[in-house]
Motif scaffolding. Structure first.
Motif, short mmCIF file in Angstrom:
data_model
loop_
_atom_site.label_atom_id
_atom_site.label_comp_id
_atom_site.label_asym_id
_atom_site.label_seq_id
_atom_site.Cartn_x
_atom_site.Cartn_y
_atom_site.Cartn_z
N ALA A 23 0.83 -1.20 0.00
CA ALA A 23 0.00 0.00 0.00
C ALA A 23 0.86 1.25 0.00
O ALA A 23 2.02 1.23 0.42
N SER B 132 -10.79 6.10 -7.44
CA SER B 132 -10.52 5.35 -6.22
C SER B 132 -11.64 5.68 -5.24
O SER B 132 -12.32 6.69 -5.38
N LEU C 74 -15.00 -5.12 3.84
CA LEU C 74 -13.94 -4.92 2.84
C LEU C 74 -13.95 -6.04 1.80
O LEU C 74 -13.81 -5.78 0.60
N GLN D 16 -14.56 -5.61 -2.22
CA GLN D 16 -13.60 -6.09 -3.22
C GLN D 16 -14.26 -7.03 -4.21
O GLN D 16 -13.98 -6.98 -5.42
N ILE E 247 -9.02 0.86 -3.31
CA ILE E 247 -9.74 1.26 -2.11
C ILE E 247 -8.82 2.09 -1.22
O ILE E 247 -7.63 1.81 -1.11
N VAL E 248 -9.39 3.11 -0.60
CA VAL E 248 -8.63 4.02 0.26
C VAL E 248 -9.11 3.87 1.70
O VAL E 248 -10.32 3.80 1.95
N LEU E 249 -8.16 3.81 2.61
CA LEU E 249 -8.48 3.72 4.04
C LEU E 249 -8.10 5.03 4.72
O LEU E 249 -6.92 5.35 4.85
N ALA F 66 -5.62 -5.52 5.56
CA ALA F 66 -6.47 -4.72 4.68
C ALA F 66 -5.92 -4.65 3.26
O ALA F 66 -6.69 -4.55 2.29
N VAL G 76 -7.00 -2.48 -0.49
CA VAL G 76 -6.65 -1.17 0.04
C VAL G 76 -5.28 -0.78 -0.50
O VAL G 76 -4.27 -1.42 -0.20
N ILE H 130 -3.36 4.49 2.13
CA ILE H 130 -3.68 4.59 3.56
C ILE H 130 -3.29 5.98 4.05
O ILE H 130 -2.13 6.37 3.98
#
Length: 313
Positions: free
Chosen positions: A17, A170, A195, A199, A207-209, A245, A250, A253
């Motif tokens: 990530a 995103s 999550l 997906q 995906i952004v956390l 994640a 993800v 982050i």
């Protein structure tokens, strides 16, 4: 070297990530770029509208440009975090950002789609990526406050339609993290079943956390030992959860709170332990070094160390 987040995500998906670091000050900028070059790791330098108002956008961008010259091997993207339409359009028009976020997550679904799509149309004209948000995170992000009771998880059943209708690049999701230093107050942690379903519905989509800081208990303790009054039950995202994640798509982050805690600890200790001192350069230099070390460790955790030179551009 400035690289589009699209390249980052195509290379990292499911494997590692990209840390997205919110910056406000010169010390943070130079700590970040120094760490990126030393670790040979890709990163995203991002700023909120509040950060841009604090020093003025040209000042922040000037520091970023200067840092990229001082650390020429640093590989990064520039991103606007948590903007509305006006913020996003201004960043797009500046020709300095290769990614912007439109945060309409507090609106009803259809309104969120409409607002996000309007930004996407303008952004894509200039090859700028757009990050959107679906679901509401609790906590505090600069001047944004969301009560825990108002937070809601992202509905996996909505993500396919949202991505299709908005054409965003995103998606930030609400899966249990929160903004600020008071994460997981209910003890639930990241909801991996959500999550996983997200997906499954939008495979290979980045995906952004948000709210990805760890909130180190030692930092809280040291701050409080030097006059701070932070709550000792403040919690962040455990390293194991972050690693897990990544398997579920993800790719980005966001990290902000951890750097603020380090700033508070460094400066409180300096002025309490050396009350005869008043030179900002001394704690400032220490903070730059602490930022660098923290971010290098974060690169290692996220698996990004050494990946800058491996990017397929």
């Amino acid at each position: 070297m400035i690289v589009s987040p699209k390249i980052f995500y195509e290379n990292c998906y499911g494997k590692y990530a990209i840390p997205a670091i919110n910056i406000f000050t010169l010390e943070q900028v130079f700590g970040l770029f120094s760490a990126g070059q030393k670790a040979n790791a890709p990163f995203i330098v991002q700023m909120t509208p509040v950060a841009r108002n604090y020093t003025h956008p040209e000042m922040l961008l000037g520091m970023i440009k200067a840092a990229s010259r001082v650390y020429p091997k640093a590989t990064f993207a520039i991103h606007l975090d948590h903007g509305n339409e006006a913020h996003a359009l201004d960043a797009i028009a500046s020709n300095h950002f290769n990614s912007v976020m439109i945060d309409a997550s507090h609106d009803p679904f259809k309104t969120n789609v409409k607002r996000t799509r309007s930004v996407v149309i303008e952004a894509h004209k200039k090859n700028v990526m757009v990050e959107a948000e679906l679901g509401v995170l609790s906590g505090v992000e600069d001047d944004l406050s969301v009560e825990e009771k108002s937070a809601r998880y992202t509905e996996p059943s909505e993500v396919e339609e949202f991505v299709k209708e908005t054409q965003c690049d995103s998606l930030a999701v609400a899966v249990g993290t929160s903004h600020g230093a008071y994460k997981f107050s209910g003890g639930q942690g990241i909801q991996f079943h959500i999550l996983k379903e997200i997906q499954n519905r939008i495979p290979n989509f980045p995906i952004v956390l948000h709210g990805g800081s760890a909130v180190n208990a030692t930092e809280i303790r040291r701050i409080n030992e030097h006059g701070g009054q932070l709550k000792t039950n403040a919690k962040g995202v455990p390293p194991g959860d972050i690693i897990e994640a990544i398997k579920y798509g993800v790719c980005k982050i966001n990290i902000a709170t951890d750097l603020r805690l380090i700033w508070a600890r460094v400066h409180r200790e300096f002025f309490i332990d050396t009350p005869d001192q008043f030179d900002p350069i001394i704690p400032g230099k220490t903070y730059m070094e602490e930022c660098e070390q923290f971010i290098i460790e974060k690169f290692d955790l996220l698996g990004a160390t050494g990946k800058a030179s491996e990017l397929k551009l």
